[in-house]
Write a protein that holds these residues in place. Sequence first.
Motif, short mmCIF file in Angstrom:
data_model
loop_
_atom_site.label_atom_id
_atom_site.label_comp_id
_atom_site.label_asym_id
_atom_site.label_seq_id
_atom_site.Cartn_x
_atom_site.Cartn_y
_atom_site.Cartn_z
N ALA A 101 -12.73 2.59 -3.41
CA ALA A 101 -12.12 1.28 -3.13
C ALA A 101 -11.54 0.67 -4.40
O ALA A 101 -10.44 0.10 -4.39
CB ALA A 101 -13.15 0.35 -2.51
N ALA A 102 -12.29 0.78 -5.50
CA ALA A 102 -11.85 0.18 -6.76
C ALA A 102 -10.60 0.85 -7.30
O ALA A 102 -9.84 0.25 -8.06
CB ALA A 102 -12.97 0.26 -7.80
N THR A 103 -10.36 2.11 -6.92
CA THR A 103 -9.16 2.82 -7.36
C THR A 103 -8.00 2.60 -6.40
O THR A 103 -6.84 2.49 -6.82
CB THR A 103 -9.45 4.33 -7.46
N ALA A 104 -8.29 2.52 -5.10
CA ALA A 104 -7.23 2.48 -4.09
C ALA A 104 -6.40 1.21 -4.15
O ALA A 104 -5.17 1.25 -4.03
CB ALA A 104 -7.85 2.64 -2.70
N TRP A 105 -7.06 0.05 -4.35
CA TRP A 105 -6.29 -1.19 -4.29
C TRP A 105 -5.29 -1.33 -5.44
O TRP A 105 -4.12 -1.66 -5.20
CB TRP A 105 -7.22 -2.41 -4.22
N PRO A 106 -5.69 -1.09 -6.69
CA PRO A 106 -4.68 -1.15 -7.76
C PRO A 106 -3.52 -0.18 -7.53
O PRO A 106 -2.36 -0.51 -7.83
CB PRO A 106 -5.48 -0.78 -9.01
N LEU A 107 -3.80 1.01 -6.98
CA LEU A 107 -2.73 1.95 -6.71
C LEU A 107 -1.77 1.40 -5.66
O LEU A 107 -0.54 1.56 -5.78
CB LEU A 107 -3.31 3.28 -6.23
N PHE A 108 -2.31 0.74 -4.65
CA PHE A 108 -1.43 0.16 -3.62
C PHE A 108 -0.57 -0.93 -4.22
O PHE A 108 0.61 -1.07 -3.89
CB PHE A 108 -2.27 -0.39 -2.47
N LEU A 109 -1.15 -1.75 -5.10
CA LEU A 109 -0.37 -2.80 -5.74
C LEU A 109 0.81 -2.22 -6.52
O LEU A 109 1.93 -2.77 -6.48
CB LEU A 109 -1.25 -3.62 -6.69
N LEU A 110 0.57 -1.11 -7.20
CA LEU A 110 1.61 -0.55 -8.06
C LEU A 110 2.61 0.33 -7.30
O LEU A 110 3.79 0.37 -7.65
CB LEU A 110 0.95 0.29 -9.17
N GLN A 111 2.12 0.98 -6.24
CA GLN A 111 2.97 1.97 -5.56
C GLN A 111 3.41 1.56 -4.16
O GLN A 111 4.41 2.07 -3.66
CB GLN A 111 2.24 3.31 -5.49
N GLY A 112 2.66 0.69 -3.52
CA GLY A 112 2.98 0.33 -2.14
C GLY A 112 2.49 1.38 -1.17
O GLY A 112 1.65 2.24 -1.50
N LEU A 113 3.02 1.36 0.04
CA LEU A 113 2.63 2.33 1.07
C LEU A 113 3.03 3.73 0.64
O LEU A 113 3.98 3.95 -0.09
CB LEU A 113 3.30 2.00 2.40
N GLY A 114 2.26 4.71 1.16
CA GLY A 114 2.53 6.09 0.81
C GLY A 114 3.89 6.57 1.31
O GLY A 114 4.50 5.99 2.17
N GLY A 140 -4.24 -0.43 8.60
CA GLY A 140 -3.27 0.40 7.91
C GLY A 140 -2.27 1.00 8.88
O GLY A 140 -1.07 1.06 8.60
N GLY A 141 -2.77 1.44 10.02
CA GLY A 141 -1.88 2.00 11.03
C GLY A 141 -0.87 0.99 11.52
O GLY A 141 0.33 1.30 11.71
N LEU A 142 -1.29 -0.25 11.73
CA LEU A 142 -0.37 -1.30 12.18
C LEU A 142 0.69 -1.59 11.12
O LEU A 142 1.88 -1.78 11.45
CB LEU A 142 -1.15 -2.58 12.50
N VAL A 143 0.29 -1.64 9.85
CA VAL A 143 1.26 -1.87 8.78
C VAL A 143 2.28 -0.73 8.72
O VAL A 143 3.48 -0.96 8.58
CB VAL A 143 0.53 -2.02 7.42
N VAL A 144 1.80 0.50 8.85
CA VAL A 144 2.69 1.65 8.81
C VAL A 144 3.65 1.64 10.01
O VAL A 144 4.85 1.91 9.86
CB VAL A 144 1.87 2.95 8.78
N LEU A 145 3.13 1.31 11.19
CA LEU A 145 3.99 1.25 12.38
C LEU A 145 5.05 0.16 12.23
O LEU A 145 6.21 0.35 12.64
CB LEU A 145 3.14 1.00 13.62
N ALA A 146 4.66 -0.97 11.65
CA ALA A 146 5.63 -2.04 11.43
C ALA A 146 6.73 -1.58 10.47
O ALA A 146 7.92 -1.87 10.68
CB ALA A 146 4.92 -3.28 10.87
N ARG A 147 6.34 -0.86 9.44
CA ARG A 147 7.34 -0.35 8.49
C ARG A 147 8.26 0.66 9.17
O ARG A 147 9.49 0.64 8.96
CB ARG A 147 6.63 0.30 7.30
N ALA A 148 7.67 1.56 9.97
CA ALA A 148 8.48 2.57 10.66
C ALA A 148 9.46 1.91 11.62
O ALA A 148 10.63 2.33 11.72
CB ALA A 148 7.57 3.54 11.41
N TRP A 149 9.01 0.86 12.32
CA TRP A 149 9.90 0.16 13.25
C TRP A 149 11.02 -0.56 12.49
O TRP A 149 12.18 -0.51 12.89
CB TRP A 149 9.10 -0.84 14.06
#
Length: 261
Positions: free
Chosen positions: A248-261, A143-152
């Motif tokens: 876990a069962a709640t987090a993944w659908p939320l990510f699909l619908l909302q993306g990164l925080g 998650g940290g790598l994905v966030v850093l890539a987005r920030a860059w």
Amino acid sequence: MLDPAFLPPSPGIALIGASVLGAIVGSFLGAALVRMPEGRSVVTGRSACDGCGKALTVMELVPVLSWLAQRGKCRACGARIGRGQLACELGGAAVGIGAVLVAREGLVLAAMLLGWQLLLLALLDLRHLWLPRVLVGWLAGSGGLVVLARAWFEQDVGPVLIAAGGAALGFLMLWLIARFYLKARGREGMGSGDPPLLGAIGIWLGPLGVVEVMLGASILGIAAAIVMLVSKRKIDAETALPLGTCLAATAWPLFLLQGLG
């Protein structure tokens, strides 16, 4: 005119590719689901029947199809192949398909990565009430790598600050609840892996996502308790519910619908 080699794949091809890749990853997750609780390595050693130890051939390792063709049994000794393996392979394929169909543009691969990790953690907690720190660490690190890539890419430190806030809120929320319960009741009321898991999820979803995940996980937990009551299973203070599975069962659908925080 665009070179065909650089054109994106058609939706049908993308879905097929995602399902095949997901089933392959799911096969690996199925092996991890069996081996990790036994302290065995997930990355070394040939796949073998847990009943007779016979090394499996390539044709016996085709995700989903091999399980169906063998009717869930070893060809050599007839020992049953756990349905957990099939569930992992189908679940892995479902994650791939869901990511292609629902995830926001640019986050398809991230959604797959998150979904596969959460799938294994959810199943481990459901089966063994165990959330391995190493897997939670991988979830946080990826998650940290994905966030850093987005920030860059955006040239903005905002995503990093949001991720840090989500991690802190997620961990502290459950840690404080666990400490309060321990002080009030004099015994543990939550697994030690739950606060780090919600903290890792917070890196992906941010502070608001953490609150939404907690709400969704609470609803799932209540639903599970109702099902247990309806099925006349005993529920008391000693009954353990897999909170990590609900998170876990709640987090993944939320990510699909909302993306990164």
